[in-house]
Enzyme design. Structure first.
Site, PDB file in Angstrom:
ATOM      1  N   GLY A  29       0.862  -1.172   0.000  1.00 40.33           N
ATOM      2  CA  GLY A  29       0.000   0.000   0.000  1.00 40.33           C
ATOM      3  C   GLY A  29       0.894   1.215   0.000  1.00 40.33           C
ATOM      4  O   GLY A  29       2.019   1.158  -0.480  1.00 40.33           O
ATOM      5  N   GLU A  30       0.402   2.289   0.536  1.00 42.74           N
ATOM      6  CA  GLU A  30       1.185   3.525   0.581  1.00 42.74           C
ATOM      7  C   GLU A  30       1.580   3.761   2.037  1.00 42.74           C
ATOM      8  O   GLU A  30       0.735   4.031   2.886  1.00 42.74           O
ATOM      9  CB  GLU A  30       0.336   4.665   0.004  1.00 42.74           C
ATOM     10  CG  GLU A  30       0.981   6.021   0.061  1.00 42.74           C
ATOM     11  CD  GLU A  30       2.428   6.042  -0.409  1.00 42.74           C
ATOM     12  OE1 GLU A  30       2.715   5.556  -1.510  1.00 42.74           O
ATOM     13  OE2 GLU A  30       3.284   6.524   0.353  1.00 42.74           O
ATOM     14  N   SER A  31       2.894   3.652   2.321  1.00 38.79           N
ATOM     15  CA  SER A  31       3.339   3.690   3.718  1.00 38.79           C
ATOM     16  C   SER A  31       3.008   5.013   4.392  1.00 38.79           C
ATOM     17  O   SER A  31       2.676   5.040   5.586  1.00 38.79           O
ATOM     18  CB  SER A  31       4.847   3.434   3.788  1.00 38.79           C
ATOM     19  OG  SER A  31       5.556   4.435   3.073  1.00 38.79           O
ATOM     20  N   CYS A  61       6.488  -4.871   1.354  1.00 37.87           N
ATOM     21  CA  CYS A  61       6.575  -3.592   0.656  1.00 37.87           C
ATOM     22  C   CYS A  61       6.345  -2.436   1.637  1.00 37.87           C
ATOM     23  O   CYS A  61       7.210  -2.161   2.465  1.00 37.87           O
ATOM     24  CB  CYS A  61       5.584  -3.568  -0.509  1.00 37.87           C
ATOM     25  SG  CYS A  61       5.902  -2.253  -1.696  1.00 37.87           S
ATOM     26  N   ARG A  90      12.537   4.191   0.645  1.00 40.96           N
ATOM     27  CA  ARG A  90      11.219   4.113   0.060  1.00 40.96           C
ATOM     28  C   ARG A  90      11.324   4.262  -1.458  1.00 40.96           C
ATOM     29  O   ARG A  90      12.118   5.062  -1.949  1.00 40.96           O
ATOM     30  CB  ARG A  90      10.424   5.286   0.635  1.00 40.96           C
ATOM     31  CG  ARG A  90       8.982   5.040   0.844  1.00 40.96           C
ATOM     32  CD  ARG A  90       8.387   6.151   1.712  1.00 40.96           C
ATOM     33  NE  ARG A  90       7.093   6.495   1.200  1.00 40.96           N
ATOM     34  CZ  ARG A  90       6.785   7.666   0.663  1.00 40.96           C
ATOM     35  NH1 ARG A  90       7.676   8.622   0.595  1.00 40.96           N
ATOM     36  NH2 ARG A  90       5.580   7.878   0.203  1.00 40.96           N
ATOM     37  N   ILE A 119       6.824  -3.678  -6.839  1.00 38.30           N
ATOM     38  CA  ILE A 119       5.986  -2.607  -7.351  1.00 38.30           C
ATOM     39  C   ILE A 119       6.307  -1.320  -6.605  1.00 38.30           C
ATOM     40  O   ILE A 119       5.974  -1.185  -5.428  1.00 38.30           O
ATOM     41  CB  ILE A 119       4.494  -2.982  -7.210  1.00 38.30           C
ATOM     42  CG1 ILE A 119       4.205  -4.214  -8.067  1.00 38.30           C
ATOM     43  CG2 ILE A 119       3.618  -1.810  -7.625  1.00 38.30           C
ATOM     44  CD1 ILE A 119       2.878  -4.849  -7.812  1.00 38.30           C
ATOM     45  N   ARG A 120       6.989  -0.405  -7.291  1.00 33.57           N
ATOM     46  CA  ARG A 120       7.457   0.819  -6.635  1.00 33.57           C
ATOM     47  C   ARG A 120       8.011   0.438  -5.251  1.00 33.57           C
ATOM     48  O   ARG A 120       7.678   1.026  -4.229  1.00 33.57           O
ATOM     49  CB  ARG A 120       6.322   1.847  -6.513  1.00 33.57           C
ATOM     50  CG  ARG A 120       5.977   2.508  -7.865  1.00 33.57           C
ATOM     51  CD  ARG A 120       4.800   3.468  -7.745  1.00 33.57           C
ATOM     52  NE  ARG A 120       4.940   4.363  -6.629  1.00 33.57           N
ATOM     53  CZ  ARG A 120       5.397   5.617  -6.686  1.00 33.57           C
ATOM     54  NH1 ARG A 120       5.747   6.134  -7.842  1.00 33.57           N
ATOM     55  NH2 ARG A 120       5.482   6.363  -5.600  1.00 33.57           N
ATOM     56  N   HIS A 156       6.042  -8.670  -3.116  1.00 31.92           N
ATOM     57  CA  HIS A 156       4.688  -9.109  -2.759  1.00 31.92           C
ATOM     58  C   HIS A 156       4.480 -10.579  -3.078  1.00 31.92           C
ATOM     59  O   HIS A 156       4.027 -10.893  -4.179  1.00 31.92           O
ATOM     60  CB  HIS A 156       3.661  -8.309  -3.564  1.00 31.92           C
ATOM     61  CG  HIS A 156       3.693  -6.851  -3.301  1.00 31.92           C
ATOM     62  ND1 HIS A 156       3.064  -6.283  -2.226  1.00 31.92           N
ATOM     63  CD2 HIS A 156       4.277  -5.830  -3.964  1.00 31.92           C
ATOM     64  CE1 HIS A 156       3.265  -4.987  -2.229  1.00 31.92           C
ATOM     65  NE2 HIS A 156       3.996  -4.680  -3.272  1.00 31.92           N
ATOM     66  N   GLU A 158       2.140 -12.377  -2.167  1.00 30.93           N
ATOM     67  CA  GLU A 158       0.705 -12.657  -2.324  1.00 30.93           C
ATOM     68  C   GLU A 158       0.251 -12.462  -3.774  1.00 30.93           C
ATOM     69  O   GLU A 158      -0.779 -12.997  -4.182  1.00 30.93           O
ATOM     70  CB  GLU A 158      -0.124 -11.794  -1.366  1.00 30.93           C
ATOM     71  CG  GLU A 158      -0.269 -10.315  -1.724  1.00 30.93           C
ATOM     72  CD  GLU A 158       0.915  -9.449  -1.309  1.00 30.93           C
ATOM     73  OE1 GLU A 158       1.953 -10.004  -0.893  1.00 30.93           O
ATOM     74  OE2 GLU A 158       0.806  -8.216  -1.444  1.00 30.93           O
TER      75      GLU A 158
END
Lengths: 182, 305
Positions: A29-31, A61, A90, A119-120, A156, A158
């Site tokens: 997600g977005e930390s 992530c 990050r 992913i990023r 990830h 998952e």
């Protein structure tokens, strides 16, 4: 994925939901958003206490960033839960166009290699004593670590359906439930 | 296909695959993506807890009131936004304008929105999104449209709503329509799916996949008319994976607080006490216009086919 492995998985958004946990996964997600919301809704402090008390936590992530003691390239005022004595950068690979998938040899999980999706994604730039490095890219950059009750991956598992990291984590949870640390 | 493979000691390494493209949208689930026209607005959005920002030339409410042709943003503005924030930056290209998309890819945006909010550049064809390494999000008013976009390579779908109105009714209509059409497919027997594909004007293979899985193969956000925390929470309760807020934030009296409130309401969409709490004292919401008062030729959701 955790349910398919026999775990009883529930979403956690409120402080009162922490007490019942045997383990916690902090997903991608977005930390910076996770940080803001976890503090705004009183989740951050009880989670820090739980981590210090030995709660097994697996961060992927953004979740890895949340577990790191130090974050590089954070947004202004960004905090983490901490617990892993590592420095994480990050969004270390650049824009989405630099996101990628690759195979990673991870001896702890055996063959075949883990197919990892970045992913990023962040990378671990420095680890202190007591941290086990589980996986590195070809250029040596660290992308999976473990330290006591904490497990973190920059990628990830998952997303690909490979369950081995989650199994590995669940074993940590089971070990602690059967044999409480204190 | 646009994927690039490079040899690796560990094994093959691949950029731009569907998994990588769709994966970023997965990471945005449960979050709010906000329209911004400059770096200052992007900073406010990031501070408020947006999971991504959408760069465009003018917010839809201004496009609507000022008229004229709406296009991709100036690259300087996009560079400024990318430089100002560390969350993902999306940017809009006109429907069918594959060169605007090429430019946005070169600028390094994280997602391209092939958007009906801008003036279409091609009234027949959408962009062939498989040709790009950067992922695309596209609008849809129904399941058939969503599947046509996915067939063209879209890695994320947003229901269209009616952008720039502050009237959530079209967003409601479109998310309900897509969800109910998915549910209908799931309950059909296999021999009914051929006609279903014909009626949806969608590829048969995708129709079968939806019928089997009961869900889109990509993330589904909602957009177009969300102006309040309660609007956002309603979209989530209707089954959206997340919310785009366009004019609703920066056309309101207090953008920073409203943006933060919409983020919290989206996270706690099923808890009315949180939605109530964050809705207090936000000042003026965007004035808005009722979709019914917008003459049909000016309805953005009817662009795209």
């Amino acid at each position: 994925m955790l349910r398919s492995l026999g775990a009883d998985a529930v979403p956690v958004r409120r402080p009162e939901e922490i007490a019942d946990l045997d383990g916690l996964v902090i997903p991608g997600g977005e930390s910076s958003v996770m940080d803001k919301l976890s503090r705004a809704f009183g989740l951050a402090e009880p989670l820090k206490s739980a981590i210090a008390a030995g709660l097994p936590v697996y961060g992927t992530c953004a979740g890895l960033i949340m577990l790191a003691d130090t974050v590089l390239d954070a947004i202004t005022g960004q905090q983490t839960l901490g617990g892993l004595p590592i420095s994480v950068r990050r969004n270390a690979f650049g824009n989405q166009i630099d996101s990628f998938e690759t195979d990673l040899a991870i001896p702890e999980l055996g063959d075949p290699a883990v197919h990892a999706v970045f992913i990023r994604a962040p990378v671990v730039e420095a680890v202190e004593d007591g941290v086990t490095v589980l996986a590195q890219l070809d250029d040596g950059r660290i992308v999976a670590v473990e330290s006591q009750n904490l497990l973190g991956t920059a990628f990830h598992p998952e997303v690909t359906g490979d369950t081995r990291f989650h199994q590995y984590f669940l074993q940590k949870v089971r070990d602690r439930v059967v044999l409480p640390a204190d | 296909m646009s994927t690039v493979e490079t040899p690796s000691q560990n094994g093959r390494s691949e950029h731009g695959s569907s998994r990588v493209k769709r994966g970023l949208a997965e990471m945005l689930k449960g979050g709010v993506i906000m329209d911004v026209v400059n770096a200052e607005q992007a900073k406010i959005a990031e501070e408020a807890g947006a999971v991504a920002v959408m760069a465009l030339e003018r917010v839809p409410a201004d496009i609507r009131s000022q008229g004229g042709v709406a296009r991709m943003s100036d690259p300087d503005l996009i560079d400024g936004i990318i430089g100002a924030v560390s969350i993902p930056v999306m940017a809009k290209a006109r429907i069918g304008h594959f060169v605007e998309a090429q430019v946005l890819q070169v600028l390094g945006v994280d997602y391209i929105d092939e958007s009906e909010v801008l003036s279409p550049a091609d009234y027949v064809n959408h962009i062939d999104k498989w040709k790009f390494q950067v992922p695309f999000v596209c609008g849809a008013t129904n399941l058939g449209e969503a599947l046509r976009r996915i067939n063209e390579g879209a890695a994320m779908i947003r229901s269209k709503g009616e952008a720039g109105t502050g009237d959530v009714s079209e967003a409601t209509k479109h998310i309900r329509k897509i969800k109910s059409e998915i549910a209908a497919l799931s309950s059909m027997s296999k021999d009914e799916l051929y006609v279903a594909a014909k009626e949806l004007q969608a590829p048969y293979d995708l129709v079968v996949e939806i019928a089997e899985t009961g869900t889109l193969p990509v993330v589904l956000f909602t957009a177009g008319g969300v102006a309040t925390p309660a609007d956002a929470a309603m979209m989530m309760q209707l089954g959206a994976d997340g919310v785009f807020v366009g004019s609703g934030v920066f056309k309101s009296g207090n953008p920073a607080e409203r943006a933060a409130a919409i983020v919290k309401a989206t996270t706690f969409y099923d808890d009315p006490s949180v939605v109530a709490e964050v809705s207090r004292g936000l000042g003026e919401a965007m004035v808005g216009i009722n979709v019914a008062d917008v003459p049909a030729p000016h309805r953005l959701s009817e662009r795209g086919w």
